[in-house]
Design an enzyme around this catalytic site. Structure first.
Site, PDB file in Angstrom:
ATOM      1  N   ASN A   1       0.883  -1.084  -0.036  1.00  3.81           N
ATOM      2  CA  ASN A   1      -0.010  -0.088   0.149  1.00  3.81           C
ATOM      3  C   ASN A   1       0.677   1.155   0.053  1.00  3.81           C
ATOM      4  OD1 ASN A   1      -1.667   2.021   0.639  1.00  3.81           O
ATOM      5  ND2 ASN A   1      -2.458   1.355   2.696  1.00  3.81           N
ATOM      6  N   TRP A   2       0.981   1.947  -1.345  1.00  4.78           N
ATOM      7  CA  TRP A   2       1.938   2.942  -1.200  1.00  4.78           C
ATOM      8  C   TRP A   2       1.690   4.346  -0.649  1.00  4.78           C
ATOM      9  CZ3 TRP A   2       4.111   3.063  -7.039  1.00  4.78           C
ATOM     10  CH2 TRP A   2       4.690   1.871  -7.449  1.00  4.78           C
ATOM     11  N   LYS A   3       0.134   4.407  -0.112  1.00  2.00           N
ATOM     12  CA  LYS A   3      -0.538   5.430   0.334  1.00  2.00           C
ATOM     13  C   LYS A   3      -0.347   6.686  -0.519  1.00  2.00           C
ATOM     14  CE  LYS A   3       0.152   3.145   4.624  1.00  2.00           C
ATOM     15  NZ  LYS A   3       0.093   3.198   6.218  1.00  2.00           N
TER      16      LYS A   3
ATOM     17  N   SER B   1       3.771  -2.216  10.252  1.00  3.79           N
ATOM     18  CA  SER B   1       5.313  -2.360  10.538  1.00  3.79           C
ATOM     19  C   SER B   1       5.932  -3.483  10.054  1.00  3.79           C
ATOM     20  CB  SER B   1       5.623  -1.805  11.818  1.00  3.79           C
ATOM     21  OG  SER B   1       5.210  -0.594  12.132  1.00  3.79           O
TER      22      SER B   1
ATOM     23  N   HIS C   1      -9.427   1.145   5.385  1.00  4.87           N
ATOM     24  CA  HIS C   1      -8.256   1.368   5.949  1.00  4.87           C
ATOM     25  C   HIS C   1      -8.060   2.323   7.185  1.00  4.87           C
ATOM     26  CE1 HIS C   1      -4.026   2.442   6.901  1.00  4.87           C
ATOM     27  NE2 HIS C   1      -3.676   1.286   6.013  1.00  4.87           N
TER      28      HIS C   1
ATOM     29  N   GLY D   1       2.859   2.198  10.836  1.00  6.22           N
ATOM     30  CA  GLY D   1       3.732   3.166  10.784  1.00  6.22           C
ATOM     31  C   GLY D   1       4.628   3.596  12.091  1.00  6.22           C
TER      32      GLY D   1
ATOM     33  N   GLU E   1      -4.907  -4.888  10.561  1.00  9.03           N
ATOM     34  CA  GLU E   1      -4.192  -3.941  10.838  1.00  9.03           C
ATOM     35  C   GLU E   1      -4.137  -3.218  12.185  1.00  9.03           C
ATOM     36  OE1 GLU E   1      -2.231  -2.911   6.674  1.00  9.03           O
ATOM     37  OE2 GLU E   1      -3.844  -1.388   6.998  1.00  9.03           O
TER      38      GLU E   1
ATOM     39  N   GLU F   1      -6.701   4.798   7.970  1.00  2.00           N
ATOM     40  CA  GLU F   1      -6.348   5.912   7.710  1.00  2.00           C
ATOM     41  C   GLU F   1      -7.524   6.798   7.129  1.00  2.00           C
ATOM     42  OE1 GLU F   1      -2.788   5.236   5.461  1.00  2.00           O
ATOM     43  OE2 GLU F   1      -1.851   4.902   7.366  1.00  2.00           O
TER      44      GLU F   1
ATOM     45  N   GLY G   1       2.933  -1.192   4.211  1.00  4.68           N
ATOM     46  CA  GLY G   1       3.004   0.306   4.080  1.00  4.68           C
ATOM     47  C   GLY G   1       4.631   0.850   3.712  1.00  4.68           C
ATOM     48  N   GLY G   2       5.268   1.444   4.564  1.00  2.33           N
ATOM     49  CA  GLY G   2       6.535   2.000   4.422  1.00  2.33           C
ATOM     50  C   GLY G   2       7.572   1.145   3.638  1.00  2.33           C
TER      51      GLY G   2
HETATM   52  P1  13P Z   1       3.354   0.417   7.708  1.00  2.53           P
HETATM   53  O1  13P Z   1       3.695  -0.956   7.122  1.00  2.53           O
HETATM   54  O2  13P Z   1       4.114   1.525   7.098  1.00  2.53           O
HETATM   55  O3  13P Z   1       3.235   0.289   9.117  1.00  2.53           O
HETATM   56  O4  13P Z   1       1.973   0.558   7.074  1.00  2.53           O
HETATM   57  C1  13P Z   1       0.649  -0.667   7.190  1.00  2.53           C
HETATM   58  C2  13P Z   1      -0.267  -0.202   6.499  1.00  2.53           C
HETATM   59  O5  13P Z   1      -0.872   0.705   6.844  1.00  2.53           O
HETATM   60  C3  13P Z   1      -0.662  -0.925   5.218  1.00  2.53           C
HETATM   61  O6  13P Z   1      -1.977  -0.576   4.759  1.00  2.53           O
END
Ligand code: 13P
Length: 249
Positions: A9-11, A212, A94, A172, A166, A96, A233-234
């Site tokens: 997930n590149w956000k 993470s 998600h 994050g 999640e 967020e 994510g990251g």
């Molecule tokens: P991180 O891997 O950066 O913690 O993010 C997880 C995430 O929100 C994937 O959708």
């Protein structure tokens, strides 16, 4: 046997040039396996991603949709539109989006329905906040999120649903759920699905973990019986890290 999946997930990261470069870097070191790879770039990079990955087994997901097919919803994108450019997966629910865009379980349910009716596969995210975990309410929260958004979906659509646990406190933050904490929730969710549908359906749903995940902890998390991969994510923004995580699954 349920499918193993590693999704990135590149956000809201990567402009079109950086996005193309990241995809090309991934392709250079990607070796096809039983595990499916999905990447979810921002909307602006989806068409190009479809073009570049046309003859690859890497799949593409959008990060959001509106629940209507079309209409006066300025700034929104529908499942139908995404289908028309060849995007067949979408992340819904998600944390967020729940937090920053006030997405409720009711709204998320409408989005899930629209995606499924448009033949998209849904990567449905759920997970508790830190306060829920400290007060021992994680199962209650997770049960409500899943029940409200998914348990009125008819059984035939479930082949197009992937779940992603999640925990909000692990996103994050560098803090991951322990392999046991992840396994406990995944097993609990599988039980809920079995109660509401059937054992066989429940055994066939892929449940990913997200929060993470890095190359150095991926293997431990993926080794759990009920963890079928990850939503990253990251670490998905770096080709080598993402491929290392993928190869650990
Ligand atoms: P991180 O891997 O950066 O913690 O993010 C997880 C995430 O929100 C994937 O959708």
């Amino acid at each position: 046997m349920r499918k193993k999946i590693v999704a990135g997930n590149w956000k809201m990261n990567k402009d079109s040039i950086d996005s193309e470069n990241l995809i090309l870097d991934i392709l250079k070191i990607y070796v096809e396996s039983q595990t499916e790879m999905i990447i979810a770039p921002p909307f602006t990079n989806l068409s190009n991603a479809v073009k570049i990955l046309k003859s690859s087994s890497i799949k593409i997901a959008a990060q959001n949709i509106h629940y209507a097919d079309s209409g006066a919803y300025t700034g929104e994108i529908s499942a139908k539109m995404l289908q028309s450019i060849g995007v067949e997966n979408v992340i819904i629910g998600h944390s967020e989006r729940r937090t920053y865009f006030n997405e409720t379980n009711e709204l998320i349910a409408k989005k899930v329905k629209s995606a499924l009716e448009n033949n998209m596969r849904v990567i449905f995210c759920f997970g508790e906040k830190i306060d829920d975990r400290s007060s021992g309410n994680q199962n209650i929260v997770v049960k409500k999120q899943i029940t409200d958004a998914l348990f009125n979906i008819s059984e035939s659509y479930w082949s197009n649903i992937v779940l992603a646990y999640e925990p909000v406190w692990a996103i994050g933050t560098g803090e991951t759920a322990s392999p046991q904490q992840a396994q406990e929730i995944h097993a609990y969710v599988r039980e809920l699905i079995a109660e509401n549908y059937s054992n066989s359906l429940s055994e066939n749903v892929s449940i990913l973990y997200g929060g993470s995940i890095k190359p150095n902890n991926a293997r431990d998390i993926f080794s759990n019986q009920d963890v079928d991969g990850g939503l990253i994510g990251g670490a998905s923004l770096n080709a080598k890290d993402f491929i290392d995580i993928f190869n650990a699954c």
